[in-house]
Design a protein around this motif. Structure first.
Motif, mmCIF file in Angstrom:
data_model
loop_
_atom_site.group_PDB
_atom_site.id
_atom_site.type_symbol
_atom_site.label_atom_id
_atom_site.label_comp_id
_atom_site.label_asym_id
_atom_site.label_seq_id
_atom_site.Cartn_x
_atom_site.Cartn_y
_atom_site.Cartn_z
ATOM 1 N N GLY A 90 0.798 -1.217 0.000
ATOM 2 C CA GLY A 90 0.000 0.000 0.000
ATOM 3 C C GLY A 90 0.832 1.269 0.000
ATOM 4 N N HIS A 91 2.096 1.141 0.386
ATOM 5 C CA HIS A 91 2.983 2.315 0.401
ATOM 6 C C HIS A 91 3.669 2.536 -0.948
ATOM 7 C CE1 HIS A 91 2.477 3.193 4.613
ATOM 8 N NE2 HIS A 91 2.821 1.960 4.961
ATOM 9 N N HIS A 92 3.539 1.587 -1.867
ATOM 10 C CA HIS A 92 4.077 1.725 -3.229
ATOM 11 C C HIS A 92 5.562 2.082 -3.239
ATOM 12 C CE1 HIS A 92 -0.061 1.465 -4.609
ATOM 13 N NE2 HIS A 92 -0.388 2.443 -3.780
ATOM 14 N N PHE A 93 6.341 1.320 -2.500
ATOM 15 C CA PHE A 93 7.786 1.553 -2.471
ATOM 16 C C PHE A 93 8.393 1.278 -3.844
ATOM 17 C CE2 PHE A 93 6.944 0.339 2.028
ATOM 18 C CZ PHE A 93 7.356 1.520 2.617
ATOM 19 N N ASP A 94 9.314 2.135 -4.254
ATOM 20 C CA ASP A 94 10.055 1.857 -5.484
ATOM 21 C C ASP A 94 11.411 1.226 -5.200
ATOM 22 O OD1 ASP A 94 12.093 4.097 -5.186
ATOM 23 O OD2 ASP A 94 10.289 5.311 -5.392
ATOM 24 N N THR A 95 11.910 1.397 -3.958
ATOM 25 C CA THR A 95 13.226 0.859 -3.599
ATOM 26 C C THR A 95 13.199 0.295 -2.184
ATOM 27 O OG1 THR A 95 14.316 2.529 -4.969
ATOM 28 C CG2 THR A 95 15.690 1.372 -3.362
ATOM 29 N N VAL A 96 13.742 -0.902 -2.028
ATOM 30 C CA VAL A 96 13.919 -1.503 -0.703
ATOM 31 C C VAL A 96 15.401 -1.781 -0.495
ATOM 32 C CG1 VAL A 96 13.427 -3.460 0.793
ATOM 33 C CG2 VAL A 96 11.635 -2.552 -0.657
ATOM 34 N N LEU A 97 15.901 -1.437 0.685
ATOM 35 C CA LEU A 97 17.277 -1.725 1.065
ATOM 36 C C LEU A 97 17.249 -2.753 2.191
ATOM 37 C CD1 LEU A 97 18.707 1.926 1.173
ATOM 38 C CD2 LEU A 97 18.689 0.325 -0.751
ATOM 39 N N ASP A 98 17.658 -3.977 1.880
ATOM 40 C CA ASP A 98 17.714 -5.043 2.878
ATOM 41 C C ASP A 98 19.097 -5.027 3.508
ATOM 42 O OD1 ASP A 98 17.736 -7.309 4.409
ATOM 43 O OD2 ASP A 98 17.671 -8.717 2.722
ATOM 44 N N LEU A 99 19.191 -4.489 4.729
ATOM 45 C CA LEU A 99 20.483 -4.328 5.386
ATOM 46 C C LEU A 99 20.931 -5.581 6.124
ATOM 47 C CD1 LEU A 99 20.095 -0.725 6.875
ATOM 48 C CD2 LEU A 99 20.700 -1.443 4.548
ATOM 49 N N GLN A 100 20.017 -6.539 6.326
ATOM 50 C CA GLN A 100 20.390 -7.753 7.042
ATOM 51 C C GLN A 100 20.955 -8.828 6.117
ATOM 52 O OE1 GLN A 100 16.596 -7.456 9.634
ATOM 53 N NE2 GLN A 100 17.888 -8.884 10.724
ATOM 54 N N GLY A 101 20.392 -8.935 4.941
ATOM 55 C CA GLY A 101 20.900 -9.901 3.976
ATOM 56 C C GLY A 101 20.587 -11.344 4.309
ATOM 57 N N LEU A 102 19.577 -11.575 5.141
ATOM 58 C CA LEU A 102 19.185 -12.925 5.517
ATOM 59 C C LEU A 102 17.926 -13.333 4.756
ATOM 60 C CD1 LEU A 102 19.680 -12.630 9.387
ATOM 61 C CD2 LEU A 102 21.328 -13.449 7.687
ATOM 62 N N LEU A 103 17.585 -14.615 4.837
ATOM 63 C CA LEU A 103 16.394 -15.078 4.144
ATOM 64 C C LEU A 103 15.146 -14.378 4.667
ATOM 65 C CD1 LEU A 103 15.022 -16.918 2.111
ATOM 66 C CD2 LEU A 103 14.978 -18.719 3.864
ATOM 67 N N LYS A 104 15.045 -14.241 5.994
ATOM 68 C CA LYS A 104 13.847 -13.627 6.556
ATOM 69 C C LYS A 104 13.702 -12.171 6.100
ATOM 70 C CE LYS A 104 16.127 -12.342 10.913
ATOM 71 N NZ LYS A 104 16.119 -12.486 12.396
ATOM 72 N N SER A 105 14.796 -11.422 6.090
ATOM 73 C CA SER A 105 14.717 -10.027 5.665
ATOM 74 C C SER A 105 14.515 -9.932 4.166
ATOM 75 C CB SER A 105 15.978 -9.266 6.088
ATOM 76 O OG SER A 105 17.144 -9.861 5.551
ATOM 77 N N GLY A 106 15.074 -10.893 3.419
ATOM 78 C CA GLY A 106 14.871 -10.904 1.980
ATOM 79 C C GLY A 106 13.424 -11.148 1.612
ATOM 80 N N VAL A 107 12.768 -12.039 2.346
ATOM 81 C CA VAL A 107 11.348 -12.295 2.094
ATOM 82 C C VAL A 107 10.525 -11.046 2.396
ATOM 83 C CG1 VAL A 107 9.342 -13.608 2.899
ATOM 84 C CG2 VAL A 107 11.505 -14.779 2.452
ATOM 85 N N LEU A 108 10.850 -10.367 3.483
ATOM 86 C CA LEU A 108 10.131 -9.140 3.826
ATOM 87 C C LEU A 108 10.314 -8.084 2.730
ATOM 88 C CD1 LEU A 108 11.033 -8.959 7.616
ATOM 89 C CD2 LEU A 108 8.793 -9.486 6.655
ATOM 90 N N ALA A 109 11.539 -7.961 2.221
ATOM 91 C CA ALA A 109 11.786 -7.015 1.129
ATOM 92 C C ALA A 109 10.986 -7.400 -0.106
ATOM 93 C CB ALA A 109 13.280 -6.975 0.811
ATOM 94 N N TRP A 110 10.939 -8.676 -0.405
ATOM 95 C CA TRP A 110 10.202 -9.168 -1.575
ATOM 96 C C TRP A 110 8.705 -8.938 -1.429
ATOM 97 C CZ3 TRP A 110 6.891 -13.541 -1.825
ATOM 98 C CH2 TRP A 110 6.505 -13.901 -3.136
ATOM 99 N N LEU A 111 8.188 -9.101 -0.204
ATOM 100 C CA LEU A 111 6.760 -8.889 0.037
ATOM 101 C C LEU A 111 6.324 -7.461 -0.263
ATOM 102 C CD1 LEU A 111 6.131 -10.821 3.402
ATOM 103 C CD2 LEU A 111 5.263 -11.426 1.129
ATOM 104 N N SER A 112 7.263 -6.529 -0.176
ATOM 105 C CA SER A 112 6.917 -5.120 -0.414
ATOM 106 C C SER A 112 6.475 -4.868 -1.840
ATOM 107 C CB SER A 112 8.114 -4.227 -0.093
ATOM 108 O OG SER A 112 9.119 -4.349 -1.104
#
Length: 344
Positions: free
Chosen positions: A88-110
């Protein structure tokens, strides 16, 4: 970059280290809308950061509990709700600073079309559109985030950790100081506890330091920590007359406010210690089995790390529990650096 999401959900120290990235993004993209995805509780560290427009909470503990209790349908509802919120926030860029699977999935969900991962691994690299390898001067505080900012061609400025205390948290902290007869600038925070005991200094060392610190500086030692640290804190306090034990009396916002008002901080590799540097409080950090940095970036903050051949061992000690890397750091050595940081 117009709508940016930072993903660094935990832990306290890592969020402190990453804090200057938000300011670098704001300087480089002053009209961007910047949000940070973080776990509840830790979000207090960034709640009043002027570079951040919104905090989005990831209730990790609730999700884990739902999984363990077998409530998979409810968990799936929560995942879908977070995905809807992010999209709903219509992000154009996500920066995943953790680099783990869990954070990667969260970035992908955006649903953001550009997903940049820092040192992505565990399969999260396949969820990114770009991976920036970790790099930079490993001795410097916040170095990997500075490296990422440079790779993104951001205005890095001095790129030092910085925190902002909410007025209401500061008021509660000041009330606590008044209750114990403490004066801002005239007490020293002892940050003695972490979730990993191999990073702890020794009880007798803290007790000796407390007595000598009062005699040398007149500062009142104040012990901070969470409820889980209460037993260890009581043991230290029992052998340190004059030390004020506030362990378990504060939540994270109040603890941050107490750190900011301190005249000195001495601590192990834990979030409160890194906060001392962020607030530019004179700080002496005691590192042994871990060593996240040796260059604090500030004249009034020093790291004591002996650099033994077995250190840092992190989670794989070879000393049989002797922790020589910490035992050989004496209270007298700490006091020498206390004098240096207070005169800087």
């Amino acid at each position: 970059m117009k709508r940016i999401l930072i993903v660094r959900t935990s832990a306290i120290g890592d969020v402190v280290f990453a804090s200057p990235l938000a300011a670098a993004l704001r300087r480089s993209h002053p009209d961007a809308w910047i949000a940070w995805l973080v776990e509840p509780g830790i979000d207090a560290l960034i709640s009043h950061d002027p570079a951040i427009d919104a905090r989005i909470l990831w209730p990790k503990a609730e999700w884990v509990q739902l999984w363990r209790s077998g409530r998979r349908i409810e968990l799936w509802r929560r995942v879908r709700a977070l995905r809807a919120e992010l999209r709903g926030h219509h992000f154009d860029t996500v920066l995943d600073l953790q680099g783990l699977l869990k954070s990667g999935v969260l970035a992908w969900l955006s649903g953001a079309p550009t997903r940049i991962g820092l040192g992505s691994r565990e399969g999260s690299q396949w969820l990114m559109t770009r991976v920036v390898p970790r790099g930079g001067d490993v001795a410097r505080i916040s170095s990997e985030y500075l490296h990422l900012a440079q790779q993104l061609e951001l205005d890095t400025g001095d790129f030092m950790p910085a925190l902002h205390v909410a007025p209401e948290a500061d008021a509660r902290a000041q009330a606590l100081l008044t209750e114990y007869g403490l004066v801002p600038g005239r007490y020293a925070v002892f940050a003695a506890f972490t979730t990993r005991p191999q990073k702890h200094w020794f009880e007798d060392a803290w007790q000796t330091l407390a007595a000598k610190l009062v005699a040398q500086t007149g500062l009142t030692p104040v012990l901070l920590g969470g409820p889980a640290d209460a037993h260890a804190a009581a043991s230290i306090a029992a052998g340190a007359p004059g030390l004020i034990n506030l362990v378990g009396r504060t939540k994270l916002p109040e603890a941050a406010a107490l750190v900011r008002s301190a005249g000195l901080l001495v601590g192990v590799d834990t979030g409160l210690t890194h906060m001392g540097i962020a607030f530019s409080v004179p700080t002496v950090a005691i590192f042994g089995s871990t060593c996240p940095y040796t260059n604090t970036g500030r004249a009034n903050a020093l790291v004591i790390w002996l650099g033994m051949s077995c250190s840092p061992c992190r989670r794989n000690p070879t000393c049989g529990g002797a922790w020589t890397c910490l035992r050989d750091i004496t209270p007298e050595r700490v006091l020498e650096d206390v004098a240096r940081v207070r005169s800087a």
